[in-house]
Design a protein around this motif. Structure first.
Motif, PDB file in Angstrom:
ATOM      1  N   GLY A   1       0.844  -1.195   0.000  1.00  0.00           N
ATOM      2  CA  GLY A   1       0.000   0.000   0.000  1.00  0.00           C
ATOM      3  C   GLY A   1       0.871   1.234   0.000  1.00  0.00           C
ATOM      4  N   VAL A   2       0.342   2.335  -0.508  1.00  0.00           N
ATOM      5  CA  VAL A   2       1.076   3.599  -0.585  1.00  0.00           C
ATOM      6  C   VAL A   2       0.525   4.549   0.467  1.00  0.00           C
ATOM      7  CG1 VAL A   2       1.776   5.515  -2.067  1.00  0.00           C
ATOM      8  CG2 VAL A   2       1.411   3.249  -3.060  1.00  0.00           C
ATOM      9  N   LEU A   3       1.388   5.078   1.322  1.00  0.00           N
ATOM     10  CA  LEU A   3       0.956   6.006   2.359  1.00  0.00           C
ATOM     11  C   LEU A   3       0.459   7.303   1.726  1.00  0.00           C
ATOM     12  CD1 LEU A   3       0.725   6.386   5.435  1.00  0.00           C
ATOM     13  CD2 LEU A   3       3.010   7.385   5.384  1.00  0.00           C
ATOM     14  N   ASN A   4      -0.576   7.877   2.307  1.00  0.00           N
ATOM     15  CA  ASN A   4      -1.220   9.069   1.736  1.00  0.00           C
ATOM     16  C   ASN A   4      -0.383  10.320   2.009  1.00  0.00           C
ATOM     17  OD1 ASN A   4      -3.122  10.595   0.424  1.00  0.00           O
ATOM     18  ND2 ASN A   4      -4.530  10.701   2.156  1.00  0.00           N
ATOM     19  N   VAL A   5       0.750  10.388   1.329  1.00  0.00           N
ATOM     20  CA  VAL A   5       1.620  11.560   1.394  1.00  0.00           C
ATOM     21  C   VAL A   5       1.671  12.175   0.003  1.00  0.00           C
ATOM     22  CG1 VAL A   5       3.013  10.689   3.311  1.00  0.00           C
ATOM     23  CG2 VAL A   5       3.673  10.141   0.955  1.00  0.00           C
ATOM     24  N   GLU A   6       2.346  13.310  -0.108  1.00  0.00           N
ATOM     25  CA  GLU A   6       2.482  13.963  -1.406  1.00  0.00           C
ATOM     26  C   GLU A   6       3.081  12.992  -2.435  1.00  0.00           C
ATOM     27  OE1 GLU A   6       5.505  17.220  -3.234  1.00  0.00           O
ATOM     28  OE2 GLU A   6       4.585  17.738  -1.300  1.00  0.00           O
ATOM     29  N   GLY A   7       2.413  12.860  -3.565  1.00  0.00           N
ATOM     30  CA  GLY A   7       2.869  11.957  -4.614  1.00  0.00           C
ATOM     31  C   GLY A   7       2.203  10.604  -4.602  1.00  0.00           C
ATOM     32  N   ALA A   8       1.355  10.319  -3.591  1.00  0.00           N
ATOM     33  CA  ALA A   8       0.794   8.976  -3.427  1.00  0.00           C
ATOM     34  C   ALA A   8       0.005   8.513  -4.646  1.00  0.00           C
ATOM     35  CB  ALA A   8      -0.097   8.931  -2.182  1.00  0.00           C
ATOM     36  N   LYS A   9      -0.829   9.371  -5.195  1.00  0.00           N
ATOM     37  CA  LYS A   9      -1.657   8.965  -6.328  1.00  0.00           C
ATOM     38  C   LYS A   9      -0.834   8.741  -7.588  1.00  0.00           C
ATOM     39  CE  LYS A   9      -5.756   8.537  -4.659  1.00  0.00           C
ATOM     40  NZ  LYS A   9      -6.456   7.227  -4.723  1.00  0.00           N
ATOM     41  N   THR A  10       0.171   9.578  -7.792  1.00  0.00           N
ATOM     42  CA  THR A  10       1.063   9.392  -8.934  1.00  0.00           C
ATOM     43  C   THR A  10       1.803   8.069  -8.813  1.00  0.00           C
ATOM     44  OG1 THR A  10       1.360  11.774  -9.163  1.00  0.00           O
ATOM     45  CG2 THR A  10       3.008  10.368 -10.209  1.00  0.00           C
ATOM     46  N   VAL A  11       2.284   7.773  -7.625  1.00  0.00           N
ATOM     47  CA  VAL A  11       2.999   6.525  -7.381  1.00  0.00           C
ATOM     48  C   VAL A  11       2.068   5.335  -7.541  1.00  0.00           C
ATOM     49  CG1 VAL A  11       4.217   5.180  -5.615  1.00  0.00           C
ATOM     50  CG2 VAL A  11       4.709   7.612  -5.892  1.00  0.00           C
ATOM     51  N   GLU A  12       0.851   5.440  -7.044  1.00  0.00           N
ATOM     52  CA  GLU A  12      -0.124   4.362  -7.189  1.00  0.00           C
ATOM     53  C   GLU A  12      -0.380   4.057  -8.667  1.00  0.00           C
ATOM     54  OE1 GLU A  12      -4.706   3.264  -5.819  1.00  0.00           O
ATOM     55  OE2 GLU A  12      -4.102   5.349  -6.141  1.00  0.00           O
ATOM     56  N   ARG A  13      -0.548   5.103  -9.471  1.00  0.00           N
ATOM     57  CA  ARG A  13      -0.779   4.901 -10.907  1.00  0.00           C
ATOM     58  C   ARG A  13       0.428   4.221 -11.551  1.00  0.00           C
ATOM     59  NH1 ARG A  13      -2.872  10.333 -10.832  1.00  0.00           N
ATOM     60  NH2 ARG A  13      -1.001  11.094 -11.874  1.00  0.00           N
ATOM     61  N   ALA A  14       1.630   4.657 -11.179  1.00  0.00           N
ATOM     62  CA  ALA A  14       2.838   4.065 -11.752  1.00  0.00           C
ATOM     63  C   ALA A  14       2.961   2.584 -11.383  1.00  0.00           C
ATOM     64  CB  ALA A  14       4.064   4.838 -11.284  1.00  0.00           C
ATOM     65  N   LEU A  15       2.697   2.252 -10.122  1.00  0.00           N
ATOM     66  CA  LEU A  15       2.784   0.855  -9.687  1.00  0.00           C
ATOM     67  C   LEU A  15       1.711  -0.001 -10.351  1.00  0.00           C
ATOM     68  CD1 LEU A  15       3.513   1.312  -5.864  1.00  0.00           C
ATOM     69  CD2 LEU A  15       5.131   0.645  -7.661  1.00  0.00           C
ATOM     70  N   THR A  16       0.529   0.569 -10.550  1.00  0.00           N
ATOM     71  CA  THR A  16      -0.536  -0.158 -11.246  1.00  0.00           C
ATOM     72  C   THR A  16      -0.118  -0.453 -12.682  1.00  0.00           C
ATOM     73  OG1 THR A  16      -2.236   0.875  -9.860  1.00  0.00           O
ATOM     74  CG2 THR A  16      -2.952  -0.076 -11.956  1.00  0.00           C
ATOM     75  N   THR A  17       0.482   0.527 -13.344  1.00  0.00           N
ATOM     76  CA  THR A  17       0.976   0.326 -14.711  1.00  0.00           C
ATOM     77  C   THR A  17       2.041  -0.761 -14.744  1.00  0.00           C
ATOM     78  OG1 THR A  17       0.532   2.636 -15.299  1.00  0.00           O
ATOM     79  CG2 THR A  17       2.106   1.444 -16.672  1.00  0.00           C
ATOM     80  N   LEU A  18       2.953  -0.723 -13.788  1.00  0.00           N
ATOM     81  CA  LEU A  18       4.016  -1.725 -13.710  1.00  0.00           C
ATOM     82  C   LEU A  18       3.422  -3.121 -13.523  1.00  0.00           C
ATOM     83  CD1 LEU A  18       7.148  -1.526 -13.768  1.00  0.00           C
ATOM     84  CD2 LEU A  18       7.085  -1.594 -11.273  1.00  0.00           C
ATOM     85  N   HIS A  19       2.407  -3.211 -12.692  1.00  0.00           N
ATOM     86  CA  HIS A  19       1.726  -4.492 -12.456  1.00  0.00           C
ATOM     87  C   HIS A  19       1.045  -4.994 -13.725  1.00  0.00           C
ATOM     88  CE1 HIS A  19      -0.670  -7.561 -10.458  1.00  0.00           C
ATOM     89  NE2 HIS A  19      -1.768  -7.016 -10.952  1.00  0.00           N
ATOM     90  N   GLU A  20       0.358  -4.110 -14.410  1.00  0.00           N
ATOM     91  CA  GLU A  20      -0.362  -4.492 -15.629  1.00  0.00           C
ATOM     92  C   GLU A  20       0.579  -4.952 -16.733  1.00  0.00           C
ATOM     93  OE1 GLU A  20      -2.529  -0.938 -16.378  1.00  0.00           O
ATOM     94  OE2 GLU A  20      -4.195  -1.461 -15.034  1.00  0.00           O
ATOM     95  N   LYS A  21       1.830  -4.465 -16.693  1.00  0.00           N
ATOM     96  CA  LYS A  21       2.802  -4.831 -17.729  1.00  0.00           C
ATOM     97  C   LYS A  21       3.654  -6.037 -17.353  1.00  0.00           C
ATOM     98  CE  LYS A  21       3.149  -0.376 -20.077  1.00  0.00           C
ATOM     99  NZ  LYS A  21       4.060   0.688 -20.575  1.00  0.00           N
ATOM    100  N   GLY A  22       3.346  -6.653 -16.199  1.00  0.00           N
ATOM    101  CA  GLY A  22       3.995  -7.926 -15.913  1.00  0.00           C
ATOM    102  C   GLY A  22       4.768  -8.051 -14.627  1.00  0.00           C
ATOM    103  N   TYR A  23       4.930  -6.943 -13.874  1.00  0.00           N
ATOM    104  CA  TYR A  23       5.607  -7.064 -12.586  1.00  0.00           C
ATOM    105  C   TYR A  23       4.541  -7.285 -11.515  1.00  0.00           C
ATOM    106  CZ  TYR A  23       8.443  -6.102  -8.483  1.00  0.00           C
ATOM    107  OH  TYR A  23       9.072  -6.209  -7.266  1.00  0.00           O
ATOM    108  N   GLY A  24       4.460  -8.497 -11.029  1.00  0.00           N
ATOM    109  CA  GLY A  24       3.366  -8.848 -10.123  1.00  0.00           C
ATOM    110  C   GLY A  24       3.443  -8.141  -8.781  1.00  0.00           C
TER     111      GLY A  24
END
Length: 385
Positions: free
Chosen positions: A166-189
């Motif tokens: 999980g990503v802590l709700n600090v500055e940048g959290a939503k950007t980081v969440e989107r990036a990690l979701t993209t990474l997951h969708e492209k094959g990094y589980g």
């Protein structure tokens, strides 16, 4: 023959005797501990060392000043100089004499940061905080994405096959969440955890830290450092860390030394736990797992993601007039707070009236209910959602 050599020879024969008794010739894991520099004195080091010796999980190797109790352990003598101890520690790690080490201070290279481990007060769950010291990147959002990978590496090395993140709700959290979701969708589980608050989601609030809602919480190192201090010393008034396993191992791309950090305020329980943490990481082959995880993440486009996160923004700064005002009661969540006003102007440019606001879970964009779907699509197409 020096006392140091005598101790080493003695230990070799003890290992041989143990191997003959058990029928196994496995080499015992050796974990080092630099013993100088604590604000709490040498007593906490002595107490932690004997606590570890009693458990007999691994062999403890002391690095530092000549103290009488060091005779009960393998001991490499240094003057009371942290620089000399650090250099000796590196030598022992690199030649395989020890498989991990706990130390009070160490200058990791840029790109390496530490993953701490604490026990959460609500349910007594282990929580990996990624990260707590060091600088993974000079760009905050890129650093937090890499911190997530480092946290997963530490958890897997400690035996958690699919750690929840999980990503802590600090500055940048939503950007980081989107990036990690993209990474997951492209094959990094990535196994995403979920907030225990009613509205759920991958972004964690303070309650989730107390509960241990996930295995790995992702944040920037400065925030993680504060969290470690609070979790470790909240029962003692702050000057003696009593809980947790310290600030953890330095992890980063192509970095394979198992060096775990404690604070100069870490008490004996934390030092002992840090030594066991280092042992778990050595047994779990931290360096091998780190290499594997970064390789898999690279194959899923990690470097491209990082390039996008660090690229200079080319968003237009021209003034955009707001469309005619409407009643706005529908909320769009998930916008990064630093991009909130930009997102509003993206909707204005599409002739959708919108206002920014702050809901109970973070920043929101408010639109008319009839425009909700169109607004969400515009923000997705512009990479704000």
């Amino acid at each position: 023959m020096s006392d140091q050599v005598k101790q080493t020879v003695k230990k070799v024969f003890e290992d041989l005797a143990t191997s003959l008794e058990t029928g196994r010739m496995e080499a015992r894991i050796k974990i080092g501990l630099t013993i100088d520099g604590s604000e709490l004195g040498m007593a906490v080091m002595k107490q932690a060392a004997y606590a570890i010796k009693q458990k007999q999980l691994f062999d403890l190797v002391l690095i530092g000043s000549d103290v009488d109790w060091a005779n009960d352990f393998i001991h490499y003598s240094t003057t009371d100089c942290q620089k000399e101890a650090a250099e000796l520690m590196e030598e022992l790690l690199d030649n395989g004499e020890i498989q991990g080490c706990v130390t009070l201070h160490y200058n990791f290279p840029i790109g390496v940061s530490t993953v701490g481990k604490v026990l959460t007060p609500a349910l007594g769950r282990e929580l990996f905080i990624a990260t707590t010291t060091g600088t993974t990147s000079g760009a905050r959002n890129e650093a937090m994405v890499l911190n997530a990978i480092n946290g997963i590496i530490a958890a897997k090395a400690c035996g958690i096959e699919k750690p929840t993140v999980g990503v802590l709700n600090v500055e940048g959290a939503k950007t980081v969440e989107r990036a990690l979701t993209t990474l997951h969708e492209k094959g990094y589980g990535i196994t995403f955890g979920e907030s225990q608050r009613a509205d759920g989601g991958n972004v964690l609030r303070g309650n989730d830290l107390l509960l241990g809602s996930v295995d790995v919480v992702v944040c920037d190192s400065l925030t993680g450092n504060i969290l470690m201090k609070l979790f470790s010393a909240y029962t003692s008034g702050g000057n003696y860390e009593t809980l947790g396993a310290g600030y953890g191992p330095g992890i980063g791309r192509k970095y394979d030394r198992n060096i775990c950090i404690i604070s100069r305020a870490s008490g004996a329980p934390v030092i002992a736990n840090a030594l066991e943490y280092a042992y778990e990481l050595a047994r779990g082959k931290l360096g091998v797992i780190s290499q594997q995880e970064y390789q898999t993440a690279d194959q899923a486009g990690l470097q491209e993601l990082c390039n996008r996160l660090t690229a200079p923004t080319n968003k237009e700064t021209k003034e955009i007039a707001a469309p005619p005002k409407e009643i706005v009661t529908s909320e769009i969540t998930g916008i990064e707070i630093m991009e909130l006003e930009e997102a509003v102007k993206v909707l204005w440019a599409a002739n959708i009236y919108a206002e920014s606001g702050m809901g109970c879970t973070g920043p929101i964009v408010l639109v008319n209910p009839k425009q909700l779907t169109a607004a969400q699509n515009e923000l997705k197409n512009a990479n704000y959602l």
